[in-house]
Design an enzyme around this catalytic site. Structure first.
Site, PDB file in Angstrom:
ATOM      1  N   TRP A  58       0.807  -1.220   0.000  1.00  0.00           N
ATOM      2  CA  TRP A  58       0.000   0.000   0.000  1.00  0.00           C
ATOM      3  C   TRP A  58       0.843   1.275   0.000  1.00  0.00           C
ATOM      4  O   TRP A  58       0.320   2.360  -0.200  1.00  0.00           O
ATOM      5  CB  TRP A  58      -0.869   0.016   1.273  1.00  0.00           C
ATOM      6  N   ASN A  59       2.143   1.190   0.262  1.00  0.00           N
ATOM      7  CA  ASN A  59       2.853   2.450   0.565  1.00  0.00           C
ATOM      8  C   ASN A  59       3.039   3.372  -0.636  1.00  0.00           C
ATOM      9  O   ASN A  59       3.070   4.578  -0.489  1.00  0.00           O
ATOM     10  CB  ASN A  59       4.173   2.188   1.315  1.00  0.00           C
ATOM     11  N   LYS A  82      -2.646  -8.615  -7.155  1.00  0.00           N
ATOM     12  CA  LYS A  82      -3.252  -8.643  -5.820  1.00  0.00           C
ATOM     13  C   LYS A  82      -2.674  -7.451  -5.055  1.00  0.00           C
ATOM     14  O   LYS A  82      -1.502  -7.443  -4.675  1.00  0.00           O
ATOM     15  CB  LYS A  82      -2.900  -9.983  -5.133  1.00  0.00           C
ATOM     16  N   GLU A 156      10.823  -8.060  -3.451  1.00  0.00           N
ATOM     17  CA  GLU A 156      11.304  -6.736  -3.043  1.00  0.00           C
ATOM     18  C   GLU A 156      10.794  -6.515  -1.629  1.00  0.00           C
ATOM     19  O   GLU A 156       9.628  -6.189  -1.435  1.00  0.00           O
ATOM     20  CB  GLU A 156      10.736  -5.643  -3.971  1.00  0.00           C
ATOM     21  N   LEU A 157      11.667  -6.723  -0.656  1.00  0.00           N
ATOM     22  CA  LEU A 157      11.178  -6.734   0.735  1.00  0.00           C
ATOM     23  C   LEU A 157      11.648  -5.493   1.495  1.00  0.00           C
ATOM     24  O   LEU A 157      11.922  -4.465   0.900  1.00  0.00           O
ATOM     25  CB  LEU A 157      11.602  -8.042   1.400  1.00  0.00           C
ATOM     26  N   CYS A 190      10.408   1.556   1.763  1.00  0.00           N
ATOM     27  CA  CYS A 190      11.385   0.468   1.955  1.00  0.00           C
ATOM     28  C   CYS A 190      12.807   1.011   1.898  1.00  0.00           C
ATOM     29  O   CYS A 190      13.671   0.558   2.642  1.00  0.00           O
ATOM     30  CB  CYS A 190      11.178  -0.614   0.908  1.00  0.00           C
TER      31      CYS A 190
END
Ligand code: NAP
Length: 388
Positions: A58-59, A82, A156-157, A190
């Protein structure tokens, strides 16, 4: 999700620029690559894989989707998307743009389902690959499901980006970048600068000016253009961040600024600056997703590099020095996917984006991003008169 309206406009421009970039360069990126076999002809042809699944956070609700959808649609893949459960309106708006633009039905489809249902999708043979941007926990779950089904994934964490300030940095400018690096998207980024690693020689000056820059921000409605500090994405996010601040203080951190909730309706948290947190404590390894900066003191460049690398994450890092050769030398020693010299970690359509270690694998954007979900198919032609 509470984004400041001025930043929202910038995000839409960036998202459009990503589509423009792949529209302009896609043909070149995906052109046949001729090989030189001993005899006859051979080439690598870039073919689509088929249906690919994107799971997005959502960011940056438009940008995150753009960087997955644009290259994949250019390749000829079909996109299932999604989106995060708290931004369904954004998901629907994006699907609507495709429809209005005349995209064939099914080219881009929203899956308005909970995150927990994703693994089952990867069991379906029609879904050929998946990409997830989000938390480590969600990434591990998706990668396990992909691995079980022998399907490629890109992750991509999170990150805990270091922002290294050396004694020869231009402190005025560095403080401004530090503010932007930490406060962009109310700190929910991130690649936000999260650990400010400052050498002794400039620590006092940097700290004083940075705390001043983070002070007296205009708190308010994110829809108001004058607002500098809006709410976090949810009450749960604010509660979690405050728990992390409390833990850091329990573990010995000193609060130089903020450290509390703001007394008004919404998930507001004060702009916060912490220092004196001992490296190596569990809290120092956690990502703080909000307007909380932690300043670390180091003796010199070598200590700064060691501390920057002492992280389970490896997304971005930035180095501030007037000596560019020194900056590049340090960049070589940083264990991260992206190193920026004299700028916080940032993004642009032509720059590859991604990390190492707990920050994931694979790249998005640039020519590298369009190569992730293609079949690099070898086509070999033997001349009819070739010997058997
Ligand atoms: P999150 O909970 O992992 O959510 C991200 C997405 O994953 C959402 O669409 C979520 O769906 C879905 N999801 C949740 N659990 C899942 C599961 N078990 N299997 C598959 N999908 C699942 O992430 P977040 O905490 O909201 O987002 C912030 C994190 O994302 C931070 O760690 C941040 O650093 C990271 N991030 C990384 C990048 C990057 O490029 N490296 C960019 C932005 C953000 P639901 O909403 O339905 O739960």
């Amino acid at each position: 999700m509470g984004k400041l309206i001025a930043e929202s406009a910038g995000e839409i421009e960036l998202s459009a620029a990503i589509f423009d970039y792949y529209a302009e360069h896609g043909e070149r990126f995906l052109a046949d690559a001729p090989l030189k076999p001993e005899r006859g002809e051979a080439m690598v042809r870039h073919s689509p894989l088929g249906v690919v699944l994107g799971v997005e956070p959502w960011n940056f609700p438009f940008y995150q989707v753009a960087r997955f959808a644009a290259p994949n649609i250019m390749i000829g893949n079909v996109v299932l998307l999604k989106h995060a459960s708290n931004v369904p309106q954004c998901a629907i708006a994006i699907e609507d743009i495709f429809r209005k633009a005349g995209a064939p039905a099914g080219l881009y489809t929203n899956l308005l389902i909970p995150g927990g249902h994703i693994s089952a999708l990867l069991d379906d043979p029609r879904v050929r690959a998946a990409s997830l941007t989000g938390s480590e926990e969600a990434g591990k779950s998706l990668a396990s499901a992909a691995g079980k089904n022998t399907k490629k994934s890109v992750l991509e964490l999170g990150g805990n980006d270091a922002f290294i300030v050396l004694e020869d940095a231009d402190i005025e400018k560095t403080v401004e970048w530090a503010y932007m690096g930490r406060m962009n998207n109310t700190g929910q980024c991130c690649v936000a600068s999260k650990r400010f690693i400052v050498v002794d020689a400039v620590l006092a000056e940097f700290t004083k000016k940075f705390v001043a820059r983070m002070s007296n921000l205009k708190v308010g409605d994110p829809q108001d253009k004058a607002t500098q500090l809006g709410p976090l994405s949810s009450e749960a996010a604010a509660v979690h961040l405050m728990k992390q601040v409390e833990q850091a203080v329990k573990d010995g951190a000193t609060v130089l600024l903020g450290g509390k909730r703001i007394d008004r309706m919404g998930a507001f948290v004060e702009a916060t600056v912490l220092t004196d947190l001992k490296p190596g404590l569990p809290i120092s390894y956690e990502e703080m997703f909000g307007p909380v900066a932690v300043i670390y003191r180091v003796k010199d460049e070598q200590e700064a590099i060691a501390l920057a690398n002492d992280s389970p994450f490896g997304l971005g890092c930035s180095v501030f020095t007037r000596d560019i050769a020194r900056g590049k030398r340090i960049a070589d020693q940083i264990d991260a996917g992206m190193v920026f010299i004299n700028h916080p970690t940032w993004t642009a359509p032509e720059l590859p984006f991604g990390g190492v270690k707990g920050s994931g694998y694979g790249r998005e954007l640039s020519a590298l991003g369009i190569e992730e979900f293609v079949n690099k198919k070898l086509i070999r032609v033997s001349a009819l008169n070739d010997p058997m």
